[in-house]
Motif scaffolding. Structure first.
Motif, PDB file in Angstrom:
ATOM      1  N   UNK A   8       8.130 -42.620 -62.960  1.00 19.14           N
ATOM      2  CA  UNK A   8       8.969 -40.621 -62.450  1.00 19.14           C
ATOM      3  C   UNK A   8       8.384 -39.830 -63.585  1.00 19.14           C
ATOM      4  N   UNK A   9       8.116 -40.161 -64.908  1.00 18.03           N
ATOM      5  CA  UNK A   9       7.211 -39.817 -65.848  1.00 18.03           C
ATOM      6  C   UNK A   9       6.439 -39.431 -66.436  1.00 18.03           C
ATOM      7  N   UNK A  10       5.796 -40.284 -64.992  1.00 16.69           N
ATOM      8  CA  UNK A  10       4.272 -40.651 -64.844  1.00 16.69           C
ATOM      9  C   UNK A  10       3.824 -39.281 -63.215  1.00 16.69           C
ATOM     10  N   UNK A  11       4.469 -38.835 -63.413  1.00 16.38           N
ATOM     11  CA  UNK A  11       4.387 -38.014 -61.805  1.00 16.38           C
ATOM     12  C   UNK A  11       4.441 -36.232 -61.960  1.00 16.38           C
ATOM     13  N   UNK A  12       3.204 -35.983 -61.470  1.00 14.17           N
ATOM     14  CA  UNK A  12       3.269 -34.669 -62.188  1.00 14.17           C
ATOM     15  C   UNK A  12       2.693 -33.678 -60.466  1.00 14.17           C
ATOM     16  N   UNK A  13       2.977 -32.845 -60.040  1.00 15.62           N
ATOM     17  CA  UNK A  13       2.354 -31.920 -58.978  1.00 15.62           C
ATOM     18  C   UNK A  13       0.808 -31.999 -58.745  1.00 15.62           C
ATOM     19  N   UNK A  14      -0.139 -31.743 -57.765  1.00 12.09           N
ATOM     20  CA  UNK A  14      -0.952 -30.871 -57.669  1.00 12.09           C
ATOM     21  C   UNK A  14      -1.086 -29.936 -56.709  1.00 12.09           C
ATOM     22  N   UNK A  15      -2.423 -29.169 -57.022  1.00 12.20           N
ATOM     23  CA  UNK A  15      -2.388 -27.896 -56.739  1.00 12.20           C
ATOM     24  C   UNK A  15      -3.633 -27.688 -55.414  1.00 12.20           C
TER      25      UNK A  15
END
Length: 277
Positions: free
Chosen positions: A238-245
């Motif tokens: 979870x700590x290396x999950x990020x959004x995408x645009x």
């Protein structure tokens, strides 16, 4: 000894002979573009959207490395969709600028042409890893159950399934993906490996819609894939999950003059069958 020639080659004027100057003009003229739609896809989620023919679509990493699993269909006929294996043969197992993503039979025509890739510099690393992967496919709850004995809905297959429901599609329409920003390769035993994505904040992958498209994207629950998903070192990443645009963009006036949507494959035979028609 040099490497063998590619199996699939064609002459000037074929669909494999891309007009690079045309697509470079689309990529370079950013000031006159019009934003048609833009959104940020949260972590561990999925969303579908339309891209009209003759428009551009940009997928970006606003906060840093994150893998995205991308599906593409003809908006008016979902039986025509991304054919990952044929794209690997006609283009490459990892795609970049000027490559095309091809559709399934009996259509066999470009769905998109890649116009921009800020990770083009990555090339091939010391392990044979490359970016924007067509070798593998989406994570799914069925393999997860097989490997772990546990059920979980946090997989790209499930995210994509939920994403396409508003468009009348189902799980059976979800197909092999382009893993955007994902770094993969084959090891010495010819087995698939994944590495941490090299994407940085603001990197993007951009393509031109050769047809009216329906796209769906999952922000992979594995995040940037720097954390093991299975095996003794596995943990929740979870700590290396990020959004995408995502942005859908209309090119500046006149830039697509002379362009036309590619026709379906010209084969009109009947596969050796007899009968009327």
């Amino acid at each position: 000894m040099g490497s063998p020639e590619a199996a699939y080659r064609s002459g000037e004027g074929s669909p494999l002979d891309v007009d690079t100057a045309f697509y470079d003009r689309l990529a370079e003229d950013t000031e006159d573009r019009e934003l048609v739609e833009g959104f940020v896809l949260p972590i561990r989620s999925g969303r579908a959207w339309e891209v009209p023919a003759g428009h551009l679509c940009r997928i970006s990493t606003p906060e840093g490395a994150q893998v995205g699993d991308l599906n593409i269909w003809n908006r008016h006929n979902p039986r025509e969709r991304l054919w990952a294996s044929r794209t690997r043969q006609l283009q490459s197992a990892h795609v970049s600028r000027h490559d095309r993503l091809w559709s399934t039979l009996p259509y066999l025509r470009p769905l998109v042409t890649v116009t921009g890739d800020t990770l083009e510099w990555y090339g091939e690393d010391e392990d044979g890893g490359r970016v924007h992967d067509l070798l593998g496919t989406r994570c799914d709850p069925y393999v997860n159950r097989m490997l772990t004995g546990e059920d979980s809905d946090r997989h790209c297959h499930s995210n994509l399934t939920r994403a396409v429901l508003p468009y009348g599609l189902t799980e059976f329409d979800v197909h092999d993906v382009l893993n955007v920003f994902q770094c993969t390769g084959l090891n010495d035993q010819d087995r698939y490996f994944m590495k941490a994505s090299p994407a940085r904040p603001g990197d993007f992958f951009e393509f031109f819609a050769e047809q009216d498209l329906l796209c769906a994207l999952s922000t992979c629950p594995g995040g940037d894939l720097s954390v093991s998903l299975w095996g003794p070192d596995a943990r929740d990443p979870i700590d290396v999950c990020r959004p995408l645009g995502v942005e859908v963009l209309r090119p500046g006036a006149g830039l697509t003059d002379g362009w036309s949507e590619p026709e379906p494959a010209a084969y009109r035979g009947r596969h050796g069958l007899t009968g009327p028609g």
